[in-house]
Design a protein around this motif. Structure first.
Motif, PDB file in Angstrom:
ATOM      1  N   ILE A  12      27.951  45.362  17.490  1.00  0.00           N
ATOM      2  CA  ILE A  12      27.364  44.284  16.691  1.00  0.00           C
ATOM      3  C   ILE A  12      27.636  42.988  17.446  1.00  0.00           C
ATOM      4  CG2 ILE A  12      27.521  43.000  14.524  1.00  0.00           C
ATOM      5  CD1 ILE A  12      28.657  45.661  13.311  1.00  0.00           C
ATOM      6  N   LYS A  13      26.637  42.127  17.577  1.00  0.00           N
ATOM      7  CA  LYS A  13      26.799  40.822  18.216  1.00  0.00           C
ATOM      8  C   LYS A  13      26.889  39.747  17.146  1.00  0.00           C
ATOM      9  CE  LYS A  13      25.809  39.416  22.007  1.00  0.00           C
ATOM     10  NZ  LYS A  13      26.628  38.869  23.075  1.00  0.00           N
ATOM     11  N   ILE A  14      27.821  38.805  17.346  1.00  0.00           N
ATOM     12  CA  ILE A  14      27.930  37.631  16.488  1.00  0.00           C
ATOM     13  C   ILE A  14      27.788  36.419  17.401  1.00  0.00           C
ATOM     14  CG2 ILE A  14      29.386  36.323  14.917  1.00  0.00           C
ATOM     15  CD1 ILE A  14      30.736  38.969  14.150  1.00  0.00           C
ATOM     16  N   GLY A  15      26.686  35.718  17.255  1.00  0.00           N
ATOM     17  CA  GLY A  15      26.413  34.602  18.154  1.00  0.00           C
ATOM     18  C   GLY A  15      26.262  35.105  19.576  1.00  0.00           C
ATOM     19  N   ASP A  16      26.530  34.217  20.533  1.00  0.00           N
ATOM     20  CA  ASP A  16      26.396  34.578  21.949  1.00  0.00           C
ATOM     21  C   ASP A  16      27.675  35.163  22.527  1.00  0.00           C
ATOM     22  OD1 ASP A  16      23.770  33.621  22.048  1.00  0.00           O
ATOM     23  OD2 ASP A  16      24.434  31.584  22.533  1.00  0.00           O
ATOM     24  N   ASP A  17      28.819  34.908  21.854  1.00  0.00           N
ATOM     25  CA  ASP A  17      30.107  35.157  22.489  1.00  0.00           C
ATOM     26  C   ASP A  17      30.929  36.303  21.910  1.00  0.00           C
ATOM     27  OD1 ASP A  17      29.525  32.948  24.028  1.00  0.00           O
ATOM     28  OD2 ASP A  17      30.661  31.569  22.776  1.00  0.00           O
ATOM     29  N   ILE A  18      30.561  36.838  20.770  1.00  0.00           N
ATOM     30  CA  ILE A  18      31.423  37.815  20.104  1.00  0.00           C
ATOM     31  C   ILE A  18      30.693  39.147  19.955  1.00  0.00           C
ATOM     32  CG2 ILE A  18      32.721  38.355  17.996  1.00  0.00           C
ATOM     33  CD1 ILE A  18      33.025  35.299  17.616  1.00  0.00           C
ATOM     34  N   GLU A  19      31.382  40.223  20.362  1.00  0.00           N
ATOM     35  CA  GLU A  19      30.864  41.576  20.192  1.00  0.00           C
ATOM     36  C   GLU A  19      31.898  42.420  19.473  1.00  0.00           C
ATOM     37  OE1 GLU A  19      29.903  43.329  23.956  1.00  0.00           O
ATOM     38  OE2 GLU A  19      28.120  42.092  24.213  1.00  0.00           O
ATOM     39  N   GLN A  29      39.054  55.470   7.838  1.00  0.00           N
ATOM     40  CA  GLN A  29      39.483  54.471   8.806  1.00  0.00           C
ATOM     41  C   GLN A  29      38.423  54.271   9.878  1.00  0.00           C
ATOM     42  OE1 GLN A  29      43.346  55.556  10.380  1.00  0.00           O
ATOM     43  NE2 GLN A  29      44.306  54.186   8.909  1.00  0.00           N
ATOM     44  N   VAL A  30      38.281  53.023  10.276  1.00  0.00           N
ATOM     45  CA  VAL A  30      37.376  52.664  11.362  1.00  0.00           C
ATOM     46  C   VAL A  30      38.188  51.898  12.393  1.00  0.00           C
ATOM     47  CG1 VAL A  30      35.324  51.343  11.993  1.00  0.00           C
ATOM     48  CG2 VAL A  30      35.424  52.500   9.781  1.00  0.00           C
ATOM     49  N   LYS A  31      38.076  52.295  13.645  1.00  0.00           N
ATOM     50  CA  LYS A  31      38.740  51.576  14.729  1.00  0.00           C
ATOM     51  C   LYS A  31      37.668  50.757  15.435  1.00  0.00           C
ATOM     52  CE  LYS A  31      41.895  53.706  17.070  1.00  0.00           C
ATOM     53  NZ  LYS A  31      42.608  54.574  18.047  1.00  0.00           N
ATOM     54  N   ILE A  32      37.914  49.439  15.537  1.00  0.00           N
ATOM     55  CA  ILE A  32      36.935  48.557  16.159  1.00  0.00           C
ATOM     56  C   ILE A  32      37.562  47.852  17.359  1.00  0.00           C
ATOM     57  CG2 ILE A  32      35.649  48.172  14.018  1.00  0.00           C
ATOM     58  CD1 ILE A  32      37.005  45.433  13.824  1.00  0.00           C
ATOM     59  N   GLY A  33      36.709  47.485  18.288  1.00  0.00           N
ATOM     60  CA  GLY A  33      37.103  46.655  19.422  1.00  0.00           C
ATOM     61  C   GLY A  33      36.357  45.342  19.313  1.00  0.00           C
ATOM     62  N   ILE A  34      37.036  44.245  19.622  1.00  0.00           N
ATOM     63  CA  ILE A  34      36.429  42.921  19.499  1.00  0.00           C
ATOM     64  C   ILE A  34      36.516  42.214  20.843  1.00  0.00           C
ATOM     65  CG2 ILE A  34      36.506  40.690  18.320  1.00  0.00           C
ATOM     66  CD1 ILE A  34      37.980  42.173  16.008  1.00  0.00           C
ATOM     67  N   ASN A  35      35.370  41.823  21.370  1.00  0.00           N
ATOM     68  CA  ASN A  35      35.298  40.976  22.560  1.00  0.00           C
ATOM     69  C   ASN A  35      34.930  39.579  22.099  1.00  0.00           C
ATOM     70  OD1 ASN A  35      35.936  42.433  24.870  1.00  0.00           O
ATOM     71  ND2 ASN A  35      33.882  43.310  25.012  1.00  0.00           N
ATOM     72  N   ALA A  36      35.812  38.614  22.373  1.00  0.00           N
ATOM     73  CA  ALA A  36      35.566  37.232  21.981  1.00  0.00           C
ATOM     74  C   ALA A  36      36.241  36.315  22.991  1.00  0.00           C
ATOM     75  CB  ALA A  36      36.120  36.970  20.584  1.00  0.00           C
ATOM     76  N   PRO A  37      35.791  35.078  23.091  1.00  0.00           N
ATOM     77  CA  PRO A  37      36.469  34.131  23.989  1.00  0.00           C
ATOM     78  C   PRO A  37      37.943  33.987  23.602  1.00  0.00           C
ATOM     79  CG  PRO A  37      34.395  33.221  23.184  1.00  0.00           C
ATOM     80  CD  PRO A  37      34.650  34.473  22.412  1.00  0.00           C
ATOM     81  N   LYS A  38      38.771  33.670  24.586  1.00  0.00           N
ATOM     82  CA  LYS A  38      40.210  33.564  24.338  1.00  0.00           C
ATOM     83  C   LYS A  38      40.556  32.471  23.339  1.00  0.00           C
ATOM     84  CE  LYS A  38      41.615  35.603  28.626  1.00  0.00           C
ATOM     85  NZ  LYS A  38      42.822  36.000  29.257  1.00  0.00           N
ATOM     86  N   ASN A  39      39.692  31.470  23.194  1.00  0.00           N
ATOM     87  CA  ASN A  39      39.982  30.376  22.256  1.00  0.00           C
ATOM     88  C   ASN A  39      39.645  30.741  20.807  1.00  0.00           C
ATOM     89  OD1 ASN A  39      37.188  30.310  22.801  1.00  0.00           O
ATOM     90  ND2 ASN A  39      37.063  28.167  22.252  1.00  0.00           N
ATOM     91  N   VAL A  40      39.076  31.918  20.575  1.00  0.00           N
ATOM     92  CA  VAL A  40      38.762  32.375  19.221  1.00  0.00           C
ATOM     93  C   VAL A  40      39.939  33.210  18.706  1.00  0.00           C
ATOM     94  CG1 VAL A  40      37.215  33.783  17.808  1.00  0.00           C
ATOM     95  CG2 VAL A  40      36.279  32.383  19.657  1.00  0.00           C
TER      96      VAL A  40
END
Length: 71
Positions: A12-19, A29-40
Motif C-alpha cells: 500500500i502506498k501513502i503519498g510519495d514516500d511511505i509504503e 496476526q498480520v506482520k507488516i513492513g513500513i518503508n518511510a523517510p527517516k524523519n517520519v
C-alpha cells in the motif's frame, strides 16, 4: 477509515514516500513492513497514546512548579 484487502507481499502506498507491505498474515496476526523517510516517526498506537499522556502529565507538572515559584 479506508479498508483495503491485501495479500502477502502486496503493498500500500501513502503519498510519495511511505509504503506498507504485508509480510505475512495468519490467524489473527498480520506482520507488516513500513518503508518511510527517516524523519517520519512510526509508533504502535498504544505507545503513541502513552507518549502523549506522559507529555501531558509532564506539562502539568512543569506548570504546577512554575505556579509554585511565582508565589
Amino acid at each position: 477509515m479506508l479498508v483495503l484487502t491485501r495479500k502477502n507481499g502486496e503493498t500500500i502506498k501513502i503519498g510519495d514516500d511511505i509504503e506498507i507491505t504485508i509480510i505475512s498474515a495468519k490467524n489473527d496476526q498480520v506482520k507488516i513492513g513500513i518503508n518511510a523517510p527517516k524523519n517520519v516517526e512510526i509508533f504502535r498506537k498504544e505507545i503513541y497514546d502513552q507518549i502523549l499522556s506522559e507529555n501531558e502529565q509532564a506539562s502539568k507538572d512543569i506548570s504546577g512548579m512554575l505556579n509554585f515559584f511565582k508565589k
